[in-house]
Scaffold this motif. Structure first.
Motif, PDB file in Angstrom:
ATOM      1  N   GLY A  53       2.273 -18.172  16.833  1.00  0.00           N
ATOM      2  CA  GLY A  53       2.197 -16.555  17.270  1.00  0.00           C
ATOM      3  C   GLY A  53       3.024 -15.893  16.425  1.00  0.00           C
ATOM      4  O   GLY A  53       3.291 -16.011  15.414  1.00  0.00           O
ATOM      5  N   LEU A  54       3.123 -14.471  16.758  1.00  0.00           N
ATOM      6  CA  LEU A  54       3.799 -13.528  16.109  1.00  0.00           C
ATOM      7  C   LEU A  54       5.310 -14.131  15.614  1.00  0.00           C
ATOM      8  O   LEU A  54       5.367 -13.817  14.194  1.00  0.00           O
ATOM      9  CB  LEU A  54       4.138 -12.422  17.087  1.00  0.00           C
ATOM     10  N   PRO A  55       6.132 -14.745  16.291  1.00  0.00           N
ATOM     11  CA  PRO A  55       7.293 -15.135  15.930  1.00  0.00           C
ATOM     12  C   PRO A  55       7.134 -16.191  14.641  1.00  0.00           C
ATOM     13  O   PRO A  55       7.990 -16.112  13.776  1.00  0.00           O
ATOM     14  CB  PRO A  55       7.958 -16.011  16.951  1.00  0.00           C
ATOM     15  N   ASP A  56       5.990 -16.894  14.611  1.00  0.00           N
ATOM     16  CA  ASP A  56       5.660 -17.485  13.462  1.00  0.00           C
ATOM     17  C   ASP A  56       5.149 -16.809  12.146  1.00  0.00           C
ATOM     18  O   ASP A  56       5.827 -17.214  10.943  1.00  0.00           O
ATOM     19  CB  ASP A  56       4.828 -18.974  13.854  1.00  0.00           C
ATOM     20  N   ASP A  57       4.557 -15.771  12.407  1.00  0.00           N
ATOM     21  CA  ASP A  57       4.205 -14.864  11.323  1.00  0.00           C
ATOM     22  C   ASP A  57       5.586 -14.284  10.776  1.00  0.00           C
ATOM     23  O   ASP A  57       5.604 -14.131   9.558  1.00  0.00           O
ATOM     24  CB  ASP A  57       3.203 -13.835  11.812  1.00  0.00           C
ATOM     25  N   VAL A  58       6.326 -13.801  11.799  1.00  0.00           N
ATOM     26  CA  VAL A  58       7.500 -13.121  11.338  1.00  0.00           C
ATOM     27  C   VAL A  58       8.404 -14.091  10.365  1.00  0.00           C
ATOM     28  O   VAL A  58       8.689 -13.722   9.456  1.00  0.00           O
ATOM     29  CB  VAL A  58       8.410 -12.720  12.520  1.00  0.00           C
ATOM     30  N   ALA A  59       8.548 -15.310  11.104  1.00  0.00           N
ATOM     31  CA  ALA A  59       9.339 -16.351  10.090  1.00  0.00           C
ATOM     32  C   ALA A  59       8.759 -16.655   8.798  1.00  0.00           C
ATOM     33  O   ALA A  59       9.443 -16.493   7.976  1.00  0.00           O
ATOM     34  CB  ALA A  59       9.413 -17.847  10.993  1.00  0.00           C
ATOM     35  N   ALA A  60       7.409 -16.847   8.692  1.00  0.00           N
ATOM     36  CA  ALA A  60       6.973 -16.975   7.557  1.00  0.00           C
ATOM     37  C   ALA A  60       6.939 -15.937   6.353  1.00  0.00           C
ATOM     38  O   ALA A  60       7.422 -16.166   5.216  1.00  0.00           O
ATOM     39  CB  ALA A  60       5.263 -17.026   7.657  1.00  0.00           C
ATOM     40  N   VAL A  61       6.966 -14.682   6.730  1.00  0.00           N
ATOM     41  CA  VAL A  61       7.137 -13.396   5.751  1.00  0.00           C
ATOM     42  C   VAL A  61       8.660 -13.198   5.802  1.00  0.00           C
ATOM     43  O   VAL A  61       8.822 -12.830   4.454  1.00  0.00           O
ATOM     44  CB  VAL A  61       6.446 -12.208   6.472  1.00  0.00           C
ATOM     45  N   ARG A  62       9.530 -13.599   6.626  1.00  0.00           N
ATOM     46  CA  ARG A  62      10.782 -13.430   6.372  1.00  0.00           C
ATOM     47  C   ARG A  62      11.513 -14.314   5.317  1.00  0.00           C
ATOM     48  O   ARG A  62      12.193 -14.052   4.755  1.00  0.00           O
ATOM     49  CB  ARG A  62      11.539 -13.683   7.611  1.00  0.00           C
ATOM     50  N   GLN A  63      10.873 -15.462   5.344  1.00  0.00           N
ATOM     51  CA  GLN A  63      11.223 -16.597   4.507  1.00  0.00           C
ATOM     52  C   GLN A  63      11.040 -16.118   3.154  1.00  0.00           C
ATOM     53  O   GLN A  63      11.858 -16.317   2.152  1.00  0.00           O
ATOM     54  CB  GLN A  63      10.544 -18.150   4.761  1.00  0.00           C
ATOM     55  N   VAL A  64       9.786 -15.489   2.984  1.00  0.00           N
ATOM     56  CA  VAL A  64       9.627 -15.106   1.732  1.00  0.00           C
ATOM     57  C   VAL A  64      10.319 -13.896   1.164  1.00  0.00           C
ATOM     58  O   VAL A  64      10.848 -13.781  -0.155  1.00  0.00           O
ATOM     59  CB  VAL A  64       8.102 -14.693   1.471  1.00  0.00           C
ATOM     60  N   LEU A  65      10.729 -12.990   2.090  1.00  0.00           N
ATOM     61  CA  LEU A  65      11.619 -12.002   1.658  1.00  0.00           C
ATOM     62  C   LEU A  65      12.859 -12.352   1.374  1.00  0.00           C
ATOM     63  O   LEU A  65      13.536 -11.541   0.529  1.00  0.00           O
ATOM     64  CB  LEU A  65      11.517 -10.865   2.959  1.00  0.00           C
ATOM     65  N   GLN A  66      13.430 -13.256   1.897  1.00  0.00           N
ATOM     66  CA  GLN A  66      14.637 -13.882   1.823  1.00  0.00           C
ATOM     67  C   GLN A  66      14.901 -14.733   0.427  1.00  0.00           C
ATOM     68  O   GLN A  66      15.745 -14.986   0.025  1.00  0.00           O
ATOM     69  CB  GLN A  66      15.327 -14.515   2.882  1.00  0.00           C
ATOM     70  N   ALA A  67      13.484 -15.158  -0.156  1.00  0.00           N
ATOM     71  CA  ALA A  67      13.562 -15.955  -1.267  1.00  0.00           C
ATOM     72  C   ALA A  67      14.190 -15.135  -2.420  1.00  0.00           C
ATOM     73  O   ALA A  67      14.332 -15.914  -3.504  1.00  0.00           O
ATOM     74  CB  ALA A  67      12.251 -16.703  -1.272  1.00  0.00           C
ATOM     75  N   GLY A  68      14.382 -13.959  -2.611  1.00  0.00           N
ATOM     76  CA  GLY A  68      14.540 -13.221  -3.811  1.00  0.00           C
ATOM     77  C   GLY A  68      15.374 -12.026  -3.444  1.00  0.00           C
ATOM     78  O   GLY A  68      15.412 -11.697  -2.501  1.00  0.00           O
ATOM     79  N   ASP A  69      16.138 -11.874  -4.552  1.00  0.00           N
ATOM     80  CA  ASP A  69      16.891 -10.407  -4.362  1.00  0.00           C
ATOM     81  C   ASP A  69      16.575  -9.383  -5.238  1.00  0.00           C
ATOM     82  O   ASP A  69      17.214  -8.334  -4.953  1.00  0.00           O
ATOM     83  CB  ASP A  69      18.452 -11.027  -4.533  1.00  0.00           C
ATOM     84  N   GLU A  70      15.501  -9.650  -5.817  1.00  0.00           N
ATOM     85  CA  GLU A  70      15.080  -8.135  -6.806  1.00  0.00           C
ATOM     86  C   GLU A  70      14.546  -7.440  -5.545  1.00  0.00           C
ATOM     87  O   GLU A  70      14.263  -7.489  -4.404  1.00  0.00           O
ATOM     88  CB  GLU A  70      14.051  -8.601  -7.525  1.00  0.00           C
ATOM     89  N   PRO A  71      14.582  -5.820  -5.873  1.00  0.00           N
ATOM     90  CA  PRO A  71      14.172  -5.087  -5.077  1.00  0.00           C
ATOM     91  C   PRO A  71      12.600  -5.196  -4.763  1.00  0.00           C
ATOM     92  O   PRO A  71      11.856  -5.418  -5.553  1.00  0.00           O
ATOM     93  CB  PRO A  71      13.935  -3.412  -6.079  1.00  0.00           C
ATOM     94  N   THR A  72      12.449  -4.819  -3.482  1.00  0.00           N
ATOM     95  CA  THR A  72      11.079  -5.511  -2.869  1.00  0.00           C
ATOM     96  C   THR A  72      10.447  -4.302  -2.232  1.00  0.00           C
ATOM     97  O   THR A  72      11.265  -3.775  -1.422  1.00  0.00           O
ATOM     98  CB  THR A  72      11.090  -6.553  -2.127  1.00  0.00           C
ATOM     99  N   ILE A  73       9.282  -3.914  -2.331  1.00  0.00           N
ATOM    100  CA  ILE A  73       8.312  -3.169  -1.454  1.00  0.00           C
ATOM    101  C   ILE A  73       7.438  -4.132  -0.763  1.00  0.00           C
ATOM    102  O   ILE A  73       6.724  -4.943  -1.051  1.00  0.00           O
ATOM    103  CB  ILE A  73       7.441  -2.196  -2.461  1.00  0.00           C
ATOM    104  N   VAL A  74       7.442  -3.950   0.738  1.00  0.00           N
ATOM    105  CA  VAL A  74       6.493  -4.581   1.430  1.00  0.00           C
ATOM    106  C   VAL A  74       5.370  -3.820   1.861  1.00  0.00           C
ATOM    107  O   VAL A  74       5.599  -2.617   2.211  1.00  0.00           O
ATOM    108  CB  VAL A  74       7.334  -5.100   2.791  1.00  0.00           C
ATOM    109  N   VAL A  75       4.163  -4.358   1.577  1.00  0.00           N
ATOM    110  CA  VAL A  75       2.972  -3.331   2.006  1.00  0.00           C
ATOM    111  C   VAL A  75       2.320  -4.080   3.202  1.00  0.00           C
ATOM    112  O   VAL A  75       2.015  -5.428   2.865  1.00  0.00           O
ATOM    113  CB  VAL A  75       1.896  -3.541   0.573  1.00  0.00           C
ATOM    114  N   ALA A  76       2.317  -3.390   4.193  1.00  0.00           N
ATOM    115  CA  ALA A  76       1.651  -4.178   5.505  1.00  0.00           C
ATOM    116  C   ALA A  76       0.428  -3.420   5.930  1.00  0.00           C
ATOM    117  O   ALA A  76       0.363  -2.026   5.860  1.00  0.00           O
ATOM    118  CB  ALA A  76       2.779  -3.954   6.616  1.00  0.00           C
ATOM    119  N   HIS A  77      -0.506  -4.204   6.179  1.00  0.00           N
ATOM    120  CA  HIS A  77      -1.995  -3.745   6.412  1.00  0.00           C
ATOM    121  C   HIS A  77      -2.229  -4.074   7.879  1.00  0.00           C
ATOM    122  O   HIS A  77      -2.179  -5.257   8.230  1.00  0.00           O
ATOM    123  CB  HIS A  77      -2.917  -4.588   5.452  1.00  0.00           C
TER     124      HIS A  77
END
Length: 231
Positions: A53-77
């Motif tokens: 469900g949603l918590p699993d989607d959140v965890a999957a995206v959060r894992q990617v966001l936490q994998a790097g420290d370079e400045p990041t733009i998130v594009v959400a559709h």
């Protein structure tokens, strides 16, 4: 800089949906990634009761966001805005949110609160199976009317049945309150009416309109690339 793309509901293979814009960004030296969302039946974290469900989607995206420290733009559709609201919260690398025909939920809101209480005509809901999906015969006219025939022909292969429970699960954070945000209104969108997008966009920091359908990153990738590079 890097870009993290979060796709919408009822589709899989995020890299395909974003590929036209991602290729143009890559030519400018900007890498991107499109995480898989488990609730759409994609590889990812195992789901809980009733499937991912949603918590699993959140965890999957959060894992990617936490994998790097370079400045990041998130594009959400679209539905991706629900996921991003919680997934991007409190992550220092995220510098900007670009919301495309998207939802900006407050803490405690769910996807279902953005509708009128009845399923959209282009959706097929199966309560017994606990899934919902886009009716393939309505896909092009509703979501891809301004895309090239090649894209229109390929898109059905990247649809997915999604876990119905995501529609009622509430978000635990509102990242758009903490971060600079830009809302891209798609003025020719037949899926999420522009009048509703303009209402959603009131919560964003700035608003831009593009004369495009629901997937401008496929129909007008240069415009989306230029917008991203300007943020």
């Amino acid at each position: 800089m890097r870009v993290v793309f979060v796709h919408g509901a009822c589709v899989r293979d995020g890299s395909w949906w974003w590929h036209r814009t991602a290729e143009l960004l890559r030519e400018r030296g900007v890498p991107s990634v499109a995480p898989a969302l488990p609730s759409c039946g994609e590889a990812g974290l195992p789901g809980g009761v009733g499937g991912p469900g949603l918590p699993d989607d959140v965890a999957a995206v959060r894992q990617v966001l936490q994998a790097g420290d370079e400045p990041t733009i998130v594009v959400a559709h679209s539905y991706g805005g629900i996921v991003t609201a919680e997934a991007a919260a409190g992550i220092g690398a995220v510098r900007h949110l670009l919301l495309v025909s998207s939802y900006l939920p407050e803490v405690g809101q769910s996807l279902s609160e953005f509708g009128d209480g009845s399923p959209a005509p282009f959706l097929d809901v199966d309560p017994d199976a606990g899934t919902f999906g886009v009716r393939p015969e309505l896909l092009v006219d509703t979501f891809l009317q301004d895309c090239d025939p090649e894209i229109q022909a390929q898109a059905a292969d990247h649809l997915a049945r999604q876990s119905l429970q995501v529609t009622g699960q509430r978000v635990g954070a509102a990242a758009w309150r903490q971060l600079p945000s830009t809302y891209l209104v798609c003025a020719q969108d037949r899926g999420t009416p522009p009048r509703l997008q303009r209402e959603f966009a009131r919560r964003a920091g700035s608003v831009i309109e593009l004369d495009a359908g629901h997937h401008p990153f496929l129909s007008q990738p240069s415009a989306v690339r230029d917008l991203l590079l300007s943020l």
